[in-house]
Scaffold this motif. Structure first.
Motif, PDB file in Angstrom:
ATOM      1  N   UNK A  51       4.994 -73.470 -33.660  1.00  0.00           N
ATOM      2  CA  UNK A  51       5.428 -73.680 -35.041  1.00  0.00           C
ATOM      3  C   UNK A  51       4.432 -73.086 -36.032  1.00  0.00           C
ATOM      4  N   UNK A  52       3.156 -73.163 -35.714  1.00  0.00           N
ATOM      5  CA  UNK A  52       2.136 -72.538 -36.560  1.00  0.00           C
ATOM      6  C   UNK A  52       2.367 -71.035 -36.600  1.00  0.00           C
ATOM      7  N   UNK A  53       2.627 -70.430 -35.440  1.00  0.00           N
ATOM      8  CA  UNK A  53       2.889 -68.995 -35.382  1.00  0.00           C
ATOM      9  C   UNK A  53       4.151 -68.631 -36.158  1.00  0.00           C
ATOM     10  N   UNK A  54       5.187 -69.450 -36.065  1.00  0.00           N
ATOM     11  CA  UNK A  54       6.437 -69.192 -36.777  1.00  0.00           C
ATOM     12  C   UNK A  54       6.232 -69.294 -38.286  1.00  0.00           C
ATOM     13  N   UNK A  55       5.429 -70.244 -38.725  1.00  0.00           N
ATOM     14  CA  UNK A  55       5.142 -70.402 -40.153  1.00  0.00           C
ATOM     15  C   UNK A  55       4.345 -69.202 -40.655  1.00  0.00           C
ATOM     16  N   UNK A  56       3.351 -68.771 -39.886  1.00  0.00           N
ATOM     17  CA  UNK A  56       2.564 -67.600 -40.278  1.00  0.00           C
ATOM     18  C   UNK A  56       3.461 -66.375 -40.410  1.00  0.00           C
ATOM     19  N   UNK A  57       4.350 -66.172 -39.455  1.00  0.00           N
ATOM     20  CA  UNK A  57       5.262 -65.033 -39.503  1.00  0.00           C
ATOM     21  C   UNK A  57       6.188 -65.131 -40.719  1.00  0.00           C
ATOM     22  N   UNK A  58       6.708 -66.322 -40.984  1.00  0.00           N
ATOM     23  CA  UNK A  58       7.602 -66.514 -42.124  1.00  0.00           C
ATOM     24  C   UNK A  58       6.882 -66.278 -43.448  1.00  0.00           C
ATOM     25  N   UNK A  59       5.591 -66.592 -43.499  1.00  0.00           N
ATOM     26  CA  UNK A  59       4.787 -66.377 -44.705  1.00  0.00           C
ATOM     27  C   UNK A  59       4.232 -64.951 -44.775  1.00  0.00           C
ATOM     28  N   UNK A  60       4.441 -64.204 -43.684  1.00  0.00           N
ATOM     29  CA  UNK A  60       3.944 -62.831 -43.572  1.00  0.00           C
ATOM     30  C   UNK A  60       2.423 -62.761 -43.697  1.00  0.00           C
ATOM     31  N   UNK A  61       1.766 -63.659 -42.966  1.00  0.00           N
ATOM     32  CA  UNK A  61       0.304 -63.663 -42.885  1.00  0.00           C
ATOM     33  C   UNK A  61      -0.094 -63.732 -41.419  1.00  0.00           C
ATOM     34  N   UNK A  62      -1.323 -63.351 -41.140  1.00  0.00           N
ATOM     35  CA  UNK A  62      -1.838 -63.457 -39.779  1.00  0.00           C
ATOM     36  C   UNK A  62      -2.282 -64.898 -39.526  1.00  0.00           C
ATOM     37  N   UNK A  63      -2.458 -65.231 -38.270  1.00  0.00           N
ATOM     38  CA  UNK A  63      -2.964 -66.574 -37.949  1.00  0.00           C
ATOM     39  C   UNK A  63      -4.348 -66.804 -38.542  1.00  0.00           C
ATOM     40  N   UNK A  64      -5.271 -65.817 -38.470  1.00  0.00           N
ATOM     41  CA  UNK A  64      -6.567 -66.039 -39.127  1.00  0.00           C
ATOM     42  C   UNK A  64      -6.439 -66.304 -40.633  1.00  0.00           C
ATOM     43  N   UNK A  65      -5.509 -65.613 -41.300  1.00  0.00           N
ATOM     44  CA  UNK A  65      -5.308 -65.861 -42.727  1.00  0.00           C
ATOM     45  C   UNK A  65      -4.817 -67.282 -42.969  1.00  0.00           C
ATOM     46  N   UNK A  66      -3.952 -67.757 -42.088  1.00  0.00           N
ATOM     47  CA  UNK A  66      -3.413 -69.105 -42.237  1.00  0.00           C
ATOM     48  C   UNK A  66      -4.500 -70.159 -42.062  1.00  0.00           C
ATOM     49  N   UNK A  67      -5.523 -69.829 -41.271  1.00  0.00           N
ATOM     50  CA  UNK A  67      -6.627 -70.759 -41.046  1.00  0.00           C
ATOM     51  C   UNK A  67      -7.876 -70.364 -41.839  1.00  0.00           C
ATOM     52  N   UNK A  68      -7.696 -69.606 -42.896  1.00  0.00           N
ATOM     53  CA  UNK A  68      -8.844 -69.135 -43.676  1.00  0.00           C
ATOM     54  C   UNK A  68      -9.638 -70.282 -44.297  1.00  0.00           C
ATOM     55  N   UNK A  69      -8.998 -71.431 -44.520  1.00  0.00           N
ATOM     56  CA  UNK A  69      -9.728 -72.580 -45.075  1.00  0.00           C
ATOM     57  C   UNK A  69     -10.866 -72.994 -44.157  1.00  0.00           C
ATOM     58  N   UNK A  70     -10.678 -72.863 -42.856  1.00  0.00           N
ATOM     59  CA  UNK A  70     -11.715 -73.252 -41.896  1.00  0.00           C
ATOM     60  C   UNK A  70     -12.896 -72.294 -41.996  1.00  0.00           C
ATOM     61  N   UNK A  71     -12.621 -71.009 -42.169  1.00  0.00           N
ATOM     62  CA  UNK A  71     -13.667 -70.014 -42.310  1.00  0.00           C
ATOM     63  C   UNK A  71     -14.484 -70.269 -43.576  1.00  0.00           C
ATOM     64  N   UNK A  72     -13.811 -70.578 -44.668  1.00  0.00           N
ATOM     65  CA  UNK A  72     -14.497 -70.842 -45.917  1.00  0.00           C
ATOM     66  C   UNK A  72     -15.411 -72.047 -45.785  1.00  0.00           C
ATOM     67  N   UNK A  73     -14.966 -73.067 -45.072  1.00  0.00           N
ATOM     68  CA  UNK A  73     -15.775 -74.272 -44.882  1.00  0.00           C
ATOM     69  C   UNK A  73     -17.017 -73.947 -44.042  1.00  0.00           C
ATOM     70  N   UNK A  74     -16.848 -73.102 -43.023  1.00  0.00           N
ATOM     71  CA  UNK A  74     -17.975 -72.747 -42.150  1.00  0.00           C
ATOM     72  C   UNK A  74     -19.016 -71.948 -42.930  1.00  0.00           C
ATOM     73  N   UNK A  75     -18.554 -71.065 -43.819  1.00  0.00           N
ATOM     74  CA  UNK A  75     -19.474 -70.219 -44.563  1.00  0.00           C
ATOM     75  C   UNK A  75     -20.246 -70.964 -45.639  1.00  0.00           C
ATOM     76  N   UNK A  76     -19.777 -72.132 -46.053  1.00  0.00           N
ATOM     77  CA  UNK A  76     -20.452 -72.884 -47.111  1.00  0.00           C
ATOM     78  C   UNK A  76     -21.661 -73.608 -46.619  1.00  0.00           C
TER      79      UNK A  76
END
Length: 76
Positions: A51-76
């Motif tokens: 379902x995560x993959x289907x949502x990413x495809x429907x939003x036309x974003x990659x899976x990493x883009x969909x989880x970009x909030x996690x990357x931002x938290x790690x970088x802080x």
């Protein structure tokens, strides 16, 4: 409700709104029920990987883009 579910849901909502999609439109494109998508956006649901993959495809974003909030938290 876990923090990651809430953050993931907020990201889905932000991307959906940025694309001018209603919950119903995104749910249809992703092949999930509107109330299920609403639960994801509120951080109440723990979506399956397919379902995560289907949502990413429907939003036309990659899976990493969909989880970009996690990357931002790690970088802080």
């Amino acid at each position: 409700m876990s923090m990651i579910q809430k953050q993931f849901g907020q990201t889905v909502r932000e991307l959906r709104l940025a694309r001018g999609l209603s919950q119903e439109e995104l749910a249809f494109k992703a092949g999930v029920h509107r109330t299920y998508l609403g639960g994801i956006e509120r951080g109440e649901r723990n979506p399956a990987l397919k379902n995560i993959a289907a949502i990413a495809e429907a939003l036309e974003v990659s899976l990493p883009q969909l989880f970009s909030f996690a990357e931002q938290k790690i970088l802080k």
